[in-house]
Design an enzyme around this catalytic site. Structure first.
Site, PDB file in Angstrom:
ATOM      1  N   HIS A   2      13.427  -6.111  -1.072  1.00 40.22           N
ATOM      2  CA  HIS A   2      12.167  -6.208  -1.800  1.00 40.22           C
ATOM      3  C   HIS A   2      12.298  -5.523  -3.149  1.00 40.22           C
ATOM      4  O   HIS A   2      13.322  -4.882  -3.432  1.00 40.22           O
ATOM      5  CB  HIS A   2      11.010  -5.595  -0.994  1.00 40.22           C
ATOM      6  CG  HIS A   2      11.252  -4.187  -0.555  1.00 40.22           C
ATOM      7  ND1 HIS A   2      11.265  -3.133  -1.423  1.00 40.22           N
ATOM      8  CD2 HIS A   2      11.522  -3.660   0.667  1.00 40.22           C
ATOM      9  CE1 HIS A   2      11.504  -2.024  -0.772  1.00 40.22           C
ATOM     10  NE2 HIS A   2      11.687  -2.307   0.517  1.00 40.22           N
TER      11      HIS A   2
HETATM   12  P1  TYD Z   1      10.088  -0.600   4.367  1.00 35.83           P
HETATM   13  O1  TYD Z   1       9.921   0.035   3.032  1.00 35.83           O
HETATM   14  O2  TYD Z   1       9.697  -2.040   4.492  1.00 35.83           O
HETATM   15  O3  TYD Z   1      11.584  -0.403   4.855  1.00 35.83           O
HETATM   16  P2  TYD Z   1      12.917  -1.077   4.280  1.00 35.83           P
HETATM   17  O4  TYD Z   1      12.652  -1.369   2.839  1.00 35.83           O
HETATM   18  O5  TYD Z   1      13.988  -0.048   4.466  1.00 35.83           O
HETATM   19  O6  TYD Z   1      13.216  -2.292   5.063  1.00 35.83           O
HETATM   20  O7  TYD Z   1       9.305   0.274   5.423  1.00 35.83           O
HETATM   21  C1  TYD Z   1       9.333   0.006   6.806  1.00 35.83           C
HETATM   22  C2  TYD Z   1       8.027   0.443   7.428  1.00 35.83           C
HETATM   23  O8  TYD Z   1       7.805   1.829   7.235  1.00 35.83           O
HETATM   24  C3  TYD Z   1       6.824  -0.269   6.823  1.00 35.83           C
HETATM   25  O9  TYD Z   1       6.064  -0.828   7.879  1.00 35.83           O
HETATM   26  C4  TYD Z   1       6.012   0.777   6.141  1.00 35.83           C
HETATM   27  C5  TYD Z   1       6.536   2.087   6.659  1.00 35.83           C
HETATM   28  N1  TYD Z   1       6.668   3.090   5.592  1.00 35.83           N
HETATM   29  C6  TYD Z   1       5.685   4.030   5.406  1.00 35.83           C
HETATM   30  O10 TYD Z   1       4.661   4.056   6.118  1.00 35.83           O
HETATM   31  N2  TYD Z   1       5.839   4.979   4.432  1.00 35.83           N
HETATM   32  C7  TYD Z   1       6.929   4.977   3.626  1.00 35.83           C
HETATM   33  O11 TYD Z   1       7.056   5.862   2.723  1.00 35.83           O
HETATM   34  C8  TYD Z   1       7.949   3.972   3.798  1.00 35.83           C
HETATM   35  C9  TYD Z   1       9.170   3.926   2.925  1.00 35.83           C
HETATM   36  C10 TYD Z   1       7.779   3.054   4.798  1.00 35.83           C
END
Ligand code: TYD
Length: 137
Positions: A51
């Site tokens: 993303h």
């Molecule tokens: P995400 O940023 O989509 O992970 P990645 O980019 O590594 O695949 O985050 C995964 C899940 O964690 C998403 O449902 C939201 C949650 N999250 C939070 O609640 N707070 C945060 O600071 C982060 C980074 C993620």
């Protein structure tokens, strides 16, 4: 070359008792840290973080193990391998990024410039390209 993305060598205190490195905001990390999170226990072959962020800037460190960060500005892609805990990768906002090739026991420590906000995410690559093309990110 991708504009703004920077691999930054961190201070290292080598010591027979064990080594030490550190980061400071507005110094090694070129923003104020609003959030710290980490990714761990990644099963072999999995990828994370496909993303872009509208606002959030990031600074990533492979605290343990190794992984690759593929950064993409819509025109060119660059892969950075993080495999030493004394290097950090600065990723400005508005770039597509994915993390893959995680080694066993890899721990990715990430610092963010804003608090978590799901509206800051661009999860669709075509949407990312459109926003980029229109100069909206
Ligand atoms: P995400 O940023 O989509 O992970 P990645 O980019 O590594 O695949 O985050 C995964 C899940 O964690 C998403 O449902 C939201 C949650 N999250 C939070 O609640 N707070 C945060 O600071 C982060 C980074 C993620």
């Amino acid at each position: 070359m991708l504009e703004g993305v920077k691999l930054i060598k961190l201070p290292r205190f080598l010591d027979s008792r064990g080594n030490l490195s550190f980061v400071e905001q507005l110094n090694h990390i070129p923003f104020e840290i609003k959030r710290t999170y980490w990714v761990y226990d990644v099963p072999g072959g999995e990828a994370r973080g496909g993303h872009a962020f509208r606002q959030n800037q990031e600074f990533m460190v492979a605290l343990s193990g190794a992984f690759d960060v593929v950064v993409d500005d819509g025109k060119c892609k660059q892969t950075f391998t993080l495999n030493r805990s004394y290097y950090g990768l600065y990723v400005p906002s508005g770039l597509w990024r994915e993390m893959n090739n995680f080694s066993t026991n890899a721990v990715a420590l990430e610092f963010g410039s804003i608090s978590y906000d799901e509206r800051d995410y661009i999860n669709d690559y075509d949407e990312f390209l459109r926003l980029k093309k229109n100069g909206e990110i």
